[in-house]
Each structure stands twice: as structure tokens, then as C-alpha cells.
Scaffold this active site. Structure first.
Site, PDB file in Angstrom:
ATOM      1  N   HIS A   1      65.039  37.647  28.105  1.00 27.75           N
ATOM      2  CA  HIS A   1      64.354  37.477  29.397  1.00 27.75           C
ATOM      3  C   HIS A   1      64.893  36.217  30.071  1.00 27.75           C
ATOM      4  O   HIS A   1      65.529  35.387  29.411  1.00 27.75           O
ATOM      5  CB  HIS A   1      62.849  37.291  29.167  1.00 27.75           C
ATOM      6  CG  HIS A   1      62.582  36.088  28.313  1.00 27.75           C
ATOM      7  ND1 HIS A   1      62.214  36.179  26.995  1.00 27.75           N
ATOM      8  CD2 HIS A   1      62.691  34.748  28.568  1.00 27.75           C
ATOM      9  CE1 HIS A   1      62.110  34.968  26.480  1.00 27.75           C
ATOM     10  NE2 HIS A   1      62.398  34.080  27.419  1.00 27.75           N
TER      11      HIS A   1
ATOM     12  N   ASP B   1      47.970  20.253  43.961  1.00 27.40           N
ATOM     13  CA  ASP B   1      49.380  19.960  44.258  1.00 27.40           C
ATOM     14  C   ASP B   1      49.898  18.723  43.491  1.00 27.40           C
ATOM     15  O   ASP B   1      51.102  18.583  43.304  1.00 27.40           O
ATOM     16  CB  ASP B   1      49.582  19.720  45.762  1.00 27.40           C
ATOM     17  CG  ASP B   1      49.224  20.948  46.585  1.00 27.40           C
ATOM     18  OD1 ASP B   1      49.185  22.061  46.012  1.00 27.40           O
ATOM     19  OD2 ASP B   1      48.970  20.796  47.794  1.00 27.40           O
TER      20      ASP B   1
HETATM   21  O1  F6P Z   1      46.939  22.190  48.892  1.00 28.62           O
HETATM   22  C1  F6P Z   1      46.599  23.218  48.026  1.00 28.62           C
HETATM   23  C2  F6P Z   1      47.325  24.480  48.386  1.00 28.62           C
HETATM   24  O2  F6P Z   1      46.935  25.486  47.468  1.00 28.62           O
HETATM   25  C3  F6P Z   1      48.862  24.375  48.406  1.00 28.62           C
HETATM   26  O3  F6P Z   1      49.418  24.411  47.120  1.00 28.62           O
HETATM   27  C4  F6P Z   1      49.214  25.554  49.271  1.00 28.62           C
HETATM   28  O4  F6P Z   1      50.465  25.362  49.914  1.00 28.62           O
HETATM   29  C5  F6P Z   1      48.105  25.605  50.258  1.00 28.62           C
HETATM   30  O5  F6P Z   1      47.003  24.913  49.685  1.00 28.62           O
HETATM   31  C6  F6P Z   1      47.675  27.002  50.624  1.00 28.62           C
HETATM   32  O6  F6P Z   1      46.752  26.907  51.660  1.00 28.62           O
HETATM   33  P1  F6P Z   1      45.773  28.092  52.088  1.00 28.62           P
HETATM   34  O7  F6P Z   1      44.671  28.139  51.065  1.00 28.62           O
HETATM   35  O8  F6P Z   1      45.299  27.650  53.422  1.00 28.62           O
HETATM   36  O9  F6P Z   1      46.561  29.344  52.105  1.00 28.62           O
END
Ligand code: F6P
Ligand code: ADP
Length: 324
Positions: free
Chosen positions: A216, A128
Site C-alpha cells: 500500500h 489546526d
Molecule cells: O479551523 C478549524 C477548521 O476545521 C480548519 O481545519 C478548516 O479549514 C476549517 O475549520 C473548516 O471550516 P468550516 O467548518 O467553516 O467548513
């Protein structure tokens, strides 16, 4: 008695976590310490799932995505009682310090444990890139390249059919992945949580791109944007928007997390985790190993808690400018 330390990976896995585990284990072994791996993040900490790691246990993993220790989200660790259980398990095993490899939530947990008197050092790792204390975190570069590969491919088929694609990236409440994928992928628009783009304004951008003769339109939408990709698509259908292009939606989702780490993430992970062990050696606890202005640094965990790193408004504007 050799010093005993433990290492865990927590929260969403990120490409490069294995390289970080390897570096923490081997940096510890280089000091003749005993290094424990904790399975499944804080879940393993509260239930005492520890195993002694040898140099061979971390052999052949630097190039692998995911985490050999497993990761988890552990609601129990958010409670004082949960953390007390973890402390009991750590003390029972004679473990003197802990390395926490993870993102924002995980480092908040690390800080909470440190506040209860246990020596903890964090390693900045999340796709993130929302952690204050590291301009770039382990996993971001690889996740970005995966998103880019998808965008490049989508652009090919979009051009063949004169279509617009809403491409949704991960990132939780942070627009970094979407913004950078948008700039590097040559997107026509980027929607991020930090700067609101109304569906009406976006429709205008897409329509104008069509009128300028583009084959596009790629719109990269962060999952945390006020209107996510599905919501935007529904809005365009409900309001019968004449976009010019026919519209398709692609949600990249966990594909972005699952790749093998590239060179950047392997090196960053190795340097950050080795630095975390160095800090333990210096008894400098309650800090996060990260990268700021190209240097490997430490920042007190207390300074990160409750914070989310924003994105650069200049880069958001640059994405718009490049879309012409
Ligand atoms: O924090 C990493 C992340 O991939 C975020 O980008 C996303 O919102 C979340 O984890 C998804 O979580 P999970 O793997 O629990 O679906
Ligand atoms: P990430 O570290 O990738 O941001 P999460 O936000 O899901 O992932 O956090 C991972 C784990 O960190 C949570 O499941 C929980 O065990 C722990 N954690 C998160 N917030 C706190 C908190 N305020 N106090 C204690 N532990 C926390």
C-alpha cells in the site's frame, strides 16, 4: 455586587470546548461570580445572546464533542462597529470580563476587543494547532486520533487491493495534523503547506514504494498544501503517471472535528480555562492561556496576532525517513 464574567466559543469547534466551558463556569462560580454563556461565538456577543450559567448547566458535558454554547464565524465582529455593538451589549449586562475559547481568528478578535478597552482572556482551542502561544491546543489530540483511526482502516483496504490512498486532513494553512497523522499512521508520504512537494516528486515516492514491494501507499495531504488531494489525483490522471498502485482519494473533513474529546483534551481544556479565570481574578487581561514546554502559561495576545505557528522541519524529515 458579585463580579460578572462571560464565556464564548468561536471559530471551528474543537473536541474539548465543552470541557473548557465547564471549567470556566465552575472556576467563576467557585469565586462566587456570575458567569454568562454567550451563544454562537461573536454573533451572540454583537446581538446580546447571553444566558446565566449554573454549575448544573455544565454538568455531563465534559465528555461531549462540539460546544453547548454553539460556535460561529462572525464577519461583523471584524469591523469596529461590530465590536462596538458587542461592547454595548456587554456593558448593558454589567459583564466585566470575557473568556474567548477559540483558534487563531478568534484570538485576533479577542485582541481587537481588548484593544478597545475590554478585559479579555483567551483559551487556545483549535484542531489546526496553528496558534503561537500554545504548543498544543484543545482538540488537536482528539482530531489526530480520529484521523489515525481512519488511516489505520484505509491501510487495511489499501493493502488488500495494492492501492495508494491520498488522505486529506484539515488544518487550514497549518500542516501539523497531516504531519503527525503521517508519522503516527506510518504514511509513505506527507504533503504540507510549509514544505512543498511537487506532484512529480510525489509520483516518484509512490512508484518507489511500489517497487520496494509495499502492499500500500498512504499519502497524508494537508488541505492547505499547495496541491490538495483532489488536485494531486487529477494531476496523476492527466499525466498518466505509472504509480504502480491504483489510486483512491479520501477527504477526512469535518469527521476530525466531531469526536468526543479524549483524556488529553479534557484535561488541557480544564486547565487552560481554569487558568483563564485565574488571570481574570488577577486582572491580567489581554493574554492567551496555553501550554508551553509542558507548563500552563499566558502569552500576550498582541504577540499572537498575525502569526501562525510553523511545523518542525526535523519531524517532516523524520516522516520521510520512517517511510522506507
Ligand atoms: O479551523 C478549524 C477548521 O476545521 C480548519 O481545519 C478548516 O479549514 C476549517 O475549520 C473548516 O471550516 P468550516 O467548518 O467553516 O467548513
Ligand atoms: P478560528 O478561531 O478557529 O481560527 P476563524 O479564523 O474563522 O476561526 O475566526 C473566528 C472569528 O473570529 C471570525 O469569524 C471573526 O468573528 C473573528 N475574527 C477573526 N479575525 C478577526 C479580526 N482580524 N478582527 C476581529 N475579529 C476577527
Amino acid at each position: 455586587m458579585p463580579k460578572r464574567i462571560a464565556v464564548l466559543t468561536s471559530g471551528g469547534d474543537a473536541p474539548g470546548m465543552n470541557a473548557a466551558i465547564r471549567a470556566a463556569v465552575r472556576s467563576g462560580l467557585d469565586r462566587d461570580w456570575v458567569v454568562y454563556g454567550v451563544e454562537h461565538g461573536y454573533n451572540g456577543l454583537v446581538s446580546g445572546q447571553f444566558r446565566v450559567m449554573t454549575a448544573r448547566d455544565v454538568g455531563g458535558i465534559i465528555q461531549r464533542g462540539g460546544t453547548i454554547l454553539g460556535s460561529a464565524r462572525c464577519p461583523e465582529f471584524k469591523t469596529v462597529e461590530g465590536r462596538r455593538k458587542a461592547l454595548r451589549e456587554l456593558n448593558q449586562e454589567g459583564i466585566e470580563a470575557l473568556v474567548v475559547i477559540g483558534g487563531n481568528g478568534s484570538q485576533t478578535g479577542a485582541h481587537a476587543l481588548h484593544e478597545m478597552g475590554f478585559p479579555v482572556v483567551g483559551v487556545a482551542s483549535t484542531i489546526d494547532n496553528d496558534l503561537v502561544g500554545s504548543q498544543i491546543t484543545i482538540g488537536v489530540d482528539t482530531a489526530l486520533n480520529i484521523a489515525l483511526e481512519a488511516i489505520d482502516r484505509l491501510k487495511v483496504t489499501a493493502s488488500s487491493h495494492q492501492r495508494a490512498f491520498l488522505v486529506e486532513t484539515m488544518g487550514r494553512n497549518c500542516g501539523y495534523l497531516a504531519l503527525m497523522a503521517g508519522i503516527a499512521g506510518g504514511a509513505e508520504a506527507v504533503c504540507v503547506p510549509e514544505f512543498e512537494t511537487s506532484p512529480e516528486a510525489l509520483a516518484e515516492v509512490i512508484e518507489e514504494a511500489y517497487e520496494r514491494g509495499k502492499a500500500h501507499a498512504i499519502i497524508v495531504v494537508a488541505e492547505g498544501a499547495k496541491h490538495n488531494a483532489q488536485a494531486l489525483a487529477q494531476y496523476f490522471i492527466d499525466h498518466n503517471e505509472a504509480l504502480g498502485f491504483a489510486l483512491r482519494v479520501t477527504q477526512l473533513g469535518h469527521v476530525q472535528r466531531g469526536g468526543n474529546p479524549g483524556a488529553f483534551d479534557r484535561i488541557l481544556a480544564t486547565r487552560l480555562a481554569a487558568r483563564a479565570v485565574e488571570e481574570i481574578d488577577k486582572s491580567n487581561y489581554g493574554v492567551l492561556a496555553g501550554q508551553l514546554k509542558g507548563e500552563i502559561t499566558t502569552t500576550p495576545l498582541a504577540e499572537l496576532v498575525g502569526q501562525t505557528k510553523g511545523i518542525d522541519p526535523y519531524l517532516f524529515e523524520l516522516a520521510r525517513e520512517m517511510a522506507y
